[in-house]
Design a protein around this motif. Sequence first.
Motif, PDB file in Angstrom:
ATOM      1  N   ALA A   1      35.237  48.525  44.878  1.00 23.41           N
ATOM      2  CA  ALA A   1      36.455  48.900  44.160  1.00 23.41           C
ATOM      3  C   ALA A   1      36.971  50.259  44.634  1.00 23.41           C
ATOM      4  O   ALA A   1      38.182  50.462  44.808  1.00 23.41           O
ATOM      5  CB  ALA A   1      36.194  48.913  42.661  1.00 23.41           C
ATOM      6  N   ALA A   2      36.055  51.196  44.860  1.00 21.53           N
ATOM      7  CA  ALA A   2      36.455  52.527  45.323  1.00 21.53           C
ATOM      8  C   ALA A   2      37.083  52.461  46.709  1.00 21.53           C
ATOM      9  O   ALA A   2      38.055  53.170  47.008  1.00 21.53           O
ATOM     10  CB  ALA A   2      35.243  53.461  45.331  1.00 21.53           C
ATOM     11  N   LEU A   3      36.542  51.610  47.573  1.00 20.54           N
ATOM     12  CA  LEU A   3      37.111  51.470  48.910  1.00 20.54           C
ATOM     13  C   LEU A   3      38.486  50.812  48.852  1.00 20.54           C
ATOM     14  O   LEU A   3      39.364  51.137  49.656  1.00 20.54           O
ATOM     15  CB  LEU A   3      36.163  50.650  49.799  1.00 20.54           C
ATOM     16  N   GLY A   4      38.668  49.896  47.917  1.00 13.84           N
ATOM     17  CA  GLY A   4      39.990  49.308  47.732  1.00 13.84           C
ATOM     18  C   GLY A   4      41.018  50.356  47.329  1.00 13.84           C
ATOM     19  O   GLY A   4      42.148  50.373  47.837  1.00 13.84           O
ATOM     20  N   ARG A   5      40.630  51.251  46.430  1.00 12.48           N
ATOM     21  CA  ARG A   5      41.532  52.333  46.016  1.00 12.48           C
ATOM     22  C   ARG A   5      41.808  53.286  47.174  1.00 12.48           C
ATOM     23  O   ARG A   5      42.942  53.765  47.366  1.00 12.48           O
ATOM     24  CB  ARG A   5      40.937  53.094  44.835  1.00 12.48           C
ATOM     25  N   LEU A   6      40.765  53.558  47.969  1.00 15.12           N
ATOM     26  CA  LEU A   6      40.919  54.419  49.143  1.00 15.12           C
ATOM     27  C   LEU A   6      41.949  53.827  50.108  1.00 15.12           C
ATOM     28  O   LEU A   6      42.834  54.536  50.607  1.00 15.12           O
ATOM     29  CB  LEU A   6      39.561  54.565  49.839  1.00 15.12           C
ATOM     30  N   ARG A   7      41.854  52.546  50.356  1.00 15.61           N
ATOM     31  CA  ARG A   7      42.784  51.876  51.270  1.00 15.61           C
ATOM     32  C   ARG A   7      44.218  51.991  50.773  1.00 15.61           C
ATOM     33  O   ARG A   7      45.131  52.323  51.545  1.00 15.61           O
ATOM     34  CB  ARG A   7      42.400  50.409  51.411  1.00 15.61           C
ATOM     35  N   GLU A   8      44.424  51.744  49.504  1.00 13.17           N
ATOM     36  CA  GLU A   8      45.788  51.776  48.971  1.00 13.17           C
ATOM     37  C   GLU A   8      46.380  53.184  49.015  1.00 13.17           C
ATOM     38  O   GLU A   8      47.565  53.359  49.332  1.00 13.17           O
ATOM     39  CB  GLU A   8      45.804  51.221  47.542  1.00 13.17           C
ATOM     40  N   ARG A   9      45.588  54.181  48.715  1.00 10.75           N
ATOM     41  CA  ARG A   9      46.072  55.555  48.784  1.00 10.75           C
ATOM     42  C   ARG A   9      46.404  55.941  50.220  1.00 10.75           C
ATOM     43  O   ARG A   9      47.404  56.616  50.486  1.00 10.75           O
ATOM     44  CB  ARG A   9      45.029  56.508  48.205  1.00 10.75           C
ATOM     45  N   ALA A  10      45.537  55.515  51.143  1.00 10.95           N
ATOM     46  CA  ALA A  10      45.785  55.822  52.552  1.00 10.95           C
ATOM     47  C   ALA A  10      47.043  55.128  53.051  1.00 10.95           C
ATOM     48  O   ALA A  10      47.839  55.704  53.800  1.00 10.95           O
ATOM     49  CB  ALA A  10      44.583  55.408  53.389  1.00 10.95           C
ATOM     50  N   ARG A  11      47.248  53.894  52.661  1.00 12.12           N
ATOM     51  CA  ARG A  11      48.468  53.178  53.057  1.00 12.12           C
ATOM     52  C   ARG A  11      49.720  53.852  52.511  1.00 12.12           C
ATOM     53  O   ARG A  11      50.791  53.781  53.118  1.00 12.12           O
ATOM     54  CB  ARG A  11      48.393  51.734  52.559  1.00 12.12           C
ATOM     55  N   ALA A  12      49.568  54.499  51.367  1.00 14.24           N
ATOM     56  CA  ALA A  12      50.706  55.201  50.762  1.00 14.24           C
ATOM     57  C   ALA A  12      50.925  56.582  51.381  1.00 14.24           C
ATOM     58  O   ALA A  12      51.822  57.323  50.953  1.00 14.24           O
ATOM     59  CB  ALA A  12      50.486  55.336  49.255  1.00 14.24           C
ATOM     60  N   GLY A  13      50.087  56.938  52.366  1.00 11.31           N
ATOM     61  CA  GLY A  13      50.239  58.201  53.053  1.00 11.31           C
ATOM     62  C   GLY A  13      49.500  59.361  52.426  1.00 11.31           C
ATOM     63  O   GLY A  13      49.669  60.515  52.841  1.00 11.31           O
ATOM     64  N   GLU A  14      48.651  59.087  51.436  1.00 15.48           N
ATOM     65  CA  GLU A  14      47.891  60.142  50.765  1.00 15.48           C
ATOM     66  C   GLU A  14      46.612  60.416  51.551  1.00 15.48           C
ATOM     67  O   GLU A  14      45.792  59.526  51.761  1.00 15.48           O
ATOM     68  CB  GLU A  14      47.550  59.714  49.337  1.00 15.48           C
ATOM     69  N   ARG A  15      46.436  61.649  51.986  1.00 16.51           N
ATOM     70  CA  ARG A  15      45.272  62.009  52.792  1.00 16.51           C
ATOM     71  C   ARG A  15      43.988  61.862  51.978  1.00 16.51           C
ATOM     72  O   ARG A  15      43.900  62.313  50.830  1.00 16.51           O
ATOM     73  CB  ARG A  15      45.398  63.452  53.271  1.00 16.51           C
ATOM     74  N   GLN A  16      42.957  61.229  52.581  1.00 13.23           N
ATOM     75  CA  GLN A  16      41.689  60.983  51.895  1.00 13.23           C
ATOM     76  C   GLN A  16      40.527  61.452  52.765  1.00 13.23           C
ATOM     77  O   GLN A  16      40.526  61.245  53.990  1.00 13.23           O
ATOM     78  CB  GLN A  16      41.530  59.497  51.606  1.00 13.23           C
ATOM     79  N   ASP A  17      39.526  62.082  52.131  1.00 14.14           N
ATOM     80  CA  ASP A  17      38.318  62.530  52.828  1.00 14.14           C
ATOM     81  C   ASP A  17      37.129  61.741  52.304  1.00 14.14           C
ATOM     82  O   ASP A  17      36.849  61.745  51.102  1.00 14.14           O
ATOM     83  CB  ASP A  17      38.077  64.025  52.596  1.00 14.14           C
ATOM     84  N   VAL A  18      36.413  61.082  53.222  1.00 15.55           N
ATOM     85  CA  VAL A  18      35.207  60.321  52.880  1.00 15.55           C
ATOM     86  C   VAL A  18      34.007  61.026  53.507  1.00 15.55           C
ATOM     87  O   VAL A  18      34.023  61.343  54.695  1.00 15.55           O
ATOM     88  CB  VAL A  18      35.283  58.867  53.385  1.00 15.55           C
ATOM     89  N   LEU A  19      32.975  61.259  52.705  1.00 17.99           N
ATOM     90  CA  LEU A  19      31.752  61.891  53.197  1.00 17.99           C
ATOM     91  C   LEU A  19      30.575  60.956  53.004  1.00 17.99           C
ATOM     92  O   LEU A  19      30.295  60.516  51.883  1.00 17.99           O
ATOM     93  CB  LEU A  19      31.495  63.205  52.452  1.00 17.99           C
ATOM     94  N   PHE A  20      29.898  60.647  54.097  1.00 23.15           N
ATOM     95  CA  PHE A  20      28.621  59.948  54.057  1.00 23.15           C
ATOM     96  C   PHE A  20      27.524  61.009  54.132  1.00 23.15           C
ATOM     97  O   PHE A  20      27.590  61.919  54.965  1.00 23.15           O
ATOM     98  CB  PHE A  20      28.484  58.979  55.234  1.00 23.15           C
ATOM     99  N   LEU A  21      26.517  60.880  53.260  1.00 21.07           N
ATOM    100  CA  LEU A  21      25.526  61.949  53.113  1.00 21.07           C
ATOM    101  C   LEU A  21      24.113  61.381  53.057  1.00 21.07           C
ATOM    102  O   LEU A  21      23.815  60.508  52.240  1.00 21.07           O
ATOM    103  CB  LEU A  21      25.825  62.731  51.831  1.00 21.07           C
ATOM    104  N   VAL A  22      23.236  61.897  53.938  1.00 23.37           N
ATOM    105  CA  VAL A  22      21.815  61.529  53.919  1.00 23.37           C
ATOM    106  C   VAL A  22      21.024  62.747  53.457  1.00 23.37           C
ATOM    107  O   VAL A  22      20.955  63.750  54.175  1.00 23.37           O
ATOM    108  CB  VAL A  22      21.317  61.083  55.302  1.00 23.37           C
ATOM    109  N   PRO A  23      20.417  62.705  52.253  1.00 23.73           N
ATOM    110  CA  PRO A  23      19.678  63.857  51.739  1.00 23.73           C
ATOM    111  C   PRO A  23      18.245  63.876  52.259  1.00 23.73           C
ATOM    112  O   PRO A  23      17.752  62.873  52.796  1.00 23.73           O
ATOM    113  CB  PRO A  23      19.700  63.614  50.233  1.00 23.73           C
ATOM    114  N   PRO A  24      17.549  64.997  52.118  1.00 21.70           N
ATOM    115  CA  PRO A  24      16.131  65.041  52.481  1.00 21.70           C
ATOM    116  C   PRO A  24      15.326  63.976  51.739  1.00 21.70           C
ATOM    117  O   PRO A  24      15.691  63.557  50.636  1.00 21.70           O
ATOM    118  CB  PRO A  24      15.701  66.449  52.052  1.00 21.70           C
ATOM    119  N   ASN A  25      14.238  63.537  52.366  1.00 25.08           N
ATOM    120  CA  ASN A  25      13.310  62.539  51.821  1.00 25.08           C
ATOM    121  C   ASN A  25      13.880  61.124  51.807  1.00 25.08           C
ATOM    122  O   ASN A  25      13.310  60.236  51.183  1.00 25.08           O
ATOM    123  CB  ASN A  25      12.819  62.924  50.419  1.00 25.08           C
TER     124      ASN A  25
END
Length: 293
Positions: A10-34
């Motif tokens: 659902a979050a990725l669907g919202r991301l796509r729609e905002r991006a299509r509307a020209g709204e800049r979006q930042d996605v962070l993938f994060l690998v923590p210790p352990n």
Amino acid sequence: TSDEMLSLRAALGRLRERARAGERQDVLFLVPPNNKCAGPLYEMVFMLETWLRREHARDAVSIAYATYERTYIQAFGPRLHDVVTGEFAERGIAGATEQVVTEVRDGEAVFADGSTRRFDLLITFPPYVAAVRYDGLPSDERGFLHTELESRQVVGHPEIYAPGDAGDFPVKQAFLAFLQADAVAEHVAGTVDGRAPRTPFDPVSMCIMEMLDKATFAQVPLRLTGDPARPVEVRPGADDLYKVGVSPVWRLGKKMLGAVVPMRFHAGEPFHAGTAWQLMDIGLKGMKGVLAD
């Protein structure tokens, strides 16, 4: 969990729609210790980038990947690191290693070196801890049972076996769990028959990293190091077993696995037995010979 994956969809669907509307979006993938096996998160970042391009939403989305690891997919050695480095450069993904997260705030991740990264969407894996702790059995600080490598017997309790994620082998991966289960079955059979086990656990990982437009195959012989910061490494002197290849053809291998393995499980049979597995194994070996380094 399945609910969390549906929430991510659902979050990725919202991301796509905002991006299509020209709204800049930042996605962070994060690998923590352990987190000792971050491979699936690399799959997800590549699949997301491919999907956004296909959905005509890529230009408005900045994708970053930050990991505590010294190298990308550290457990699987330099060849996978080189593949990821090349893919990040080609796809415009901002990757960084040795980034140890210390805090996550609303829309911002803070790292041990004092740097920060903002995000509209954070996609991360948790550190690994055991879901169930077995009081009275020897375990490490995260609750994983201490085991003998080859037999998967719990240390000091030869009557108890711990194949798969319950044991302390650092890399948590389905294929390695299958091999551990085989080793346990063989050890039990050998004990009953009064003979030495013929097939002890040999940690040679095999995986196919999906990217939606292509895939990466990796066969990686591992060994334990005794270093908590880097508990496994590619086995020295095993270059003949260490294979990595990138091609759209490997997506076919992924689909074959997805079809055959559930069929074997439903039949109550080992995943690498029977005619279907033999045919797939021939195909996989053929592709390894052509595509892998």
